[in-house]
Design an enzyme around this catalytic site. Structure first.
Site, PDB file in Angstrom:
ATOM      1  N   GLN A 197     -20.268 -31.227 -74.525  1.00 47.43           N
ATOM      2  CA  GLN A 197     -18.807 -31.210 -74.498  1.00 47.43           C
ATOM      3  C   GLN A 197     -18.312 -30.491 -73.235  1.00 47.43           C
ATOM      4  OE1 GLN A 197     -16.137 -28.933 -75.108  1.00 47.43           O
ATOM      5  NE2 GLN A 197     -14.577 -30.371 -75.785  1.00 47.43           N
ATOM      6  N   THR A 199     -16.560 -28.168 -72.323  1.00 47.76           N
ATOM      7  CA  THR A 199     -16.491 -26.715 -72.184  1.00 47.76           C
ATOM      8  C   THR A 199     -17.862 -26.051 -72.124  1.00 47.76           C
ATOM      9  OG1 THR A 199     -16.447 -26.350 -74.582  1.00 47.76           O
ATOM     10  CG2 THR A 199     -14.319 -26.640 -73.474  1.00 47.76           C
ATOM     11  N   LYS A 200     -18.940 -26.812 -72.324  1.00 45.04           N
ATOM     12  CA  LYS A 200     -20.267 -26.211 -72.433  1.00 45.04           C
ATOM     13  C   LYS A 200     -20.849 -25.844 -71.073  1.00 45.04           C
ATOM     14  CE  LYS A 200     -20.577 -26.401 -76.931  1.00 45.04           C
ATOM     15  NZ  LYS A 200     -19.249 -26.930 -77.275  1.00 45.04           N
ATOM     16  N   ASN A 201     -21.913 -25.017 -71.098  1.00 46.18           N
ATOM     17  CA  ASN A 201     -22.570 -24.601 -69.850  1.00 46.18           C
ATOM     18  C   ASN A 201     -23.134 -25.798 -69.095  1.00 46.18           C
ATOM     19  OD1 ASN A 201     -22.109 -22.222 -71.272  1.00 46.18           O
ATOM     20  ND2 ASN A 201     -23.951 -21.231 -70.483  1.00 46.18           N
TER      21      ASN A 201
END
Length: 430
Positions: A197, A199-201
């Site tokens: 997603q 927003t993930k790293n």
């Protein structure tokens, strides 16, 4: 002493540096997406080589596993993994009481019962002792969340799984790149689920997910499950036969190409993040009444989310309730330009979907497993963490966020000089 921003002073974090882009989108990312568009391989089951297969190979290699399967998002990754493990109606899956809602919804999607266990007060991950006391004859799996990017206690949880013949599903949605005793998360259980997603790293340009496993049979079940239960093989005509209940949970090649391009820079970003976050936390660690996140010697932290716990007594405010201090700190720090948030409002067992037991109607799946712990059971550690903590999200992911984090540290130090104001604000909130 500098006046607090909420009282008319100058914020510690200037407004012009507060917006930090994530993900970082480069010309290489744009080229990767355009290449897929121009190539025409726009679905994962295309006959020729696709960006999905390329990402699967690369992520399997860096995770140290034999197989990786791309899917539509991290939540479907969890559900497909449970399905491949044979988890079904009436089975119980142990889930941490502190996590994102998807961790506990995934068993429900399989008509299985999520059985909640409390968490450790320092790591925020599953407490193995509490897990053990919740194992019953119906327990089939432990869903282990590496919360905020810190690996869970896989030694103790793995031992429990072996002794009770349970599967381990790693929820590694927040932990890309983290290590446990030198091994990457995603290679520590029977199967693991990652989120891509935005927003993930490791982000994609929207939604996406990956499953990793060393078990070829599990990998094949997931591949079939992501596309209607069909067998999709290169060089074999599609027969449109569903061999078992499947879904339409494929990863789009455009998303895969974007994530693969991001993967080229992942290690460099992670190194910068490690340095930036460590220097930030070192400054906060000197302040009384705040517990900063960390990692034991045998593990590394991916630093997806930073969660801080606050102790009123250690801060010199013993008369202030933890929730009142939390709310006061959130208000005062946000005025200084630090975007602190509460994130979860209640432990997972207190979410309406579980307390009301609506599920699939008529009380299912709980009705298939009578005797399961009821919704009135308490999870004191998870509740205490929510009551006395705040989180910092996303802003610190950028590799050049070091100066911004130092401004955040300035803001914390400034607020700590105004404990009388904190006490007054907390008193009004309580």
């Amino acid at each position: 002493m500098t006046k607090l921003a909420m009282l008319g002073g100058t914020p510690a974090v200037p407004r012009d540096i507060r917006q930090v882009p994530w993900p970082i989108i480069t010309e290489e990312d744009r080229k990767a997406v355009v290449t897929v568009l121009d190539g025409g391989q726009l679905v994962s089951n295309a006959e020729n080589e696709t960006a999905v297969r390329d990402l699967e190979r690369r992520f399997a290699e860096r995770t140290g596993v034999a197989h990786c399967v791309g899917v539509s998002n991290g939540t479907t990754a969890l559900s497909l993994a449970l399905a491949a493990l044979g988890i079904g109606p009436g089975d119980e899956v142990i889930v941490p009481s502190l996590s994102f809602i998807a961790s506990a919804l995934a068993p429900l999607h399989q008509m299985a019962v999520p059985v909640f266990a409390d968490v450790d007060p320092v790591t925020f991950n599953l407490d193995p002792a509490d897990v053990e006391r919740r194992i019953t004859g119906r327990t089939r799996a432990i869903l282990v969340v590496h919360l905020h990017g810190l690996p869970a206690d896989m030694d103790a949880l793995g031992d429990l799984a072996r002794r009770h013949d349970l599967a381990i599903l790693e929820d590694a949605a927040q932990a890309h790149g983290a290590l446990y005793r030198g091994k990457p998360v995603g290679s520590l259980g029977d199967v693991a689920a990652f989120s891509l997603q935005v927003t993930k790293n490791l982000p994609t340009c929207g939604e996406g997910g990956l499953l990793t496993t060393d078990d070829p049979a599990l990998a094949e079940k997931v591949r079939m499950g992501r596309q209607f239960g069909e067998v999709i093989e290169s060089g074999r005509p599609r027969d449109y036969i569903s061999y078992f209940l499947g879904w339409n949970s494929k990863l789009n090649p455009i998303q895969a190409a974007f994530a693969a391009s991001q993967l080229d820079r992942f290690d460099d970003y992670a190194r910068h993040r490690q340095d930036n976050v460590t220097r930030f936390l070192d400054r906060l660690r000197e302040l009384p009444g705040i517990a900063v996140p960390g990692a034991p010697e045998h593990a590394t932290h991916a630093w997806h989310i930073l969660r801080f716990r606050f102790d009123p007594a250690a801060l010199g405010l013993p008369e202030v309730a933890p929730t009142a201090l939390r709310d006061a700190l959130r208000r005062v720090l946000r005025a200084e330009g630090v975007p602190m948030s509460q994130y979860q409002l209640v432990p997972l067992p207190e979410q309406k979907v579980f307390t009301d037991r609506i599920g699939f109607g008529s009380g299912y799946p709980w009705a298939a497993a009578e005797g399961t712990a009821g919704p009135d059971e308490r999870f004191p550690v998870a509740r205490a963490i929510i009551d006395d903590s705040l989180t910092l999200q996303k802003r610190h992911l950028h590799p050049d966020s070091g100066p911004l984090l130092q401004r955040y540290a300035d803001a914390f130090e400034k607020v700590w000089q105004h404990r009388d104001v904190l006490a007054a604000v907390a008193g009004r909130a309580s």
